[in-house]
Design an enzyme around this catalytic site. Structure first.
Site, PDB file in Angstrom:
ATOM      1  N   GLY A 109       0.800  -1.214   0.000  1.00 10.26           N
ATOM      2  CA  GLY A 109       0.000   0.000   0.000  1.00 10.26           C
ATOM      3  C   GLY A 109       0.834   1.265   0.000  1.00 10.26           C
ATOM      4  O   GLY A 109       0.305   2.367   0.032  1.00 10.26           O
ATOM      5  N   CYS A 110       2.148   1.112  -0.029  1.00 13.66           N
ATOM      6  CA  CYS A 110       3.050   2.260  -0.064  1.00 13.66           C
ATOM      7  C   CYS A 110       3.608   2.408  -1.479  1.00 13.66           C
ATOM      8  O   CYS A 110       3.910   1.413  -2.127  1.00 13.66           O
ATOM      9  CB  CYS A 110       4.198   2.075   0.922  1.00 13.66           C
ATOM     10  SG  CYS A 110       3.677   1.938   2.633  1.00 13.66           S
ATOM     11  N   ALA A 111       3.727   3.641  -1.934  1.00 13.99           N
ATOM     12  CA  ALA A 111       4.262   3.887  -3.269  1.00 13.99           C
ATOM     13  C   ALA A 111       5.743   3.533  -3.332  1.00 13.99           C
ATOM     14  O   ALA A 111       6.238   3.084  -4.358  1.00 13.99           O
ATOM     15  CB  ALA A 111       4.056   5.341  -3.654  1.00 13.99           C
TER      16      ALA A 111
END
Length: 134
Positions: A49-51
């Site tokens: 969920g983190c870029a």
């Protein structure tokens, strides 16, 4: 009330009026963190969920919550350092009571992070909360 280390950051932020200075401070906090061993950067510690690439390794000890973290993005590593100041050392049963969004809001971060960074921060907080619960 947050950990003393986090309260120190809140006080420091009050003296910095320019957001570039605040970002610089967050980045420096990330650079000053102890490095996370490469052996802990595995799929099980990767935060989805983190870029950017983010790893959080939880290591509770003596009933207290401890974790290590790292990222390939400087600002994200700084956000991990903020979360470390907010959560590390708390009794395990108190971690879920921390309103991280409100605490980080005291720094004005909610208005100054991109949507992607906000989503990633939320994912890190959720990982911390779920891992502390066992």
């Amino acid at each position: 009330m947050a950990q003393a280390a986090f309260e120190d950051v809140v006080e420091d932020f009050e003296f910095l009026e320019d957001w570039e200075d605040r970002y610089r401070m967050v980045i420096e906090m990330g650079k000053d963190m102890a490095p996370m061993p490469e052996a802990l950067k595995v799929p099980a510690t990767k935060v989805e969920g983190c870029a950017s690439q983010v790893w959080l390794h939880m290591a509770p000890e003596d009933g207290n919550f401890h974790f290590q973290g790292d990222s390939d993005a400087l600002i994200v590593k700084g956000l991990i350092a903020l979360l470390h100041r907010l959560y590390d050392g708390l009794p395990l049963d108190e971690v879920a009571n921390v309103d991280a969004r409100a605490e980080l809001g005291r720094l004005g971060l909610n208005e100054h992070l991109s949507a992607q960074r906000s989503n990633g921060l939320r994912a890190m907080i959720e990982r911390i909360r779920s891992q502390s619960a066992g």
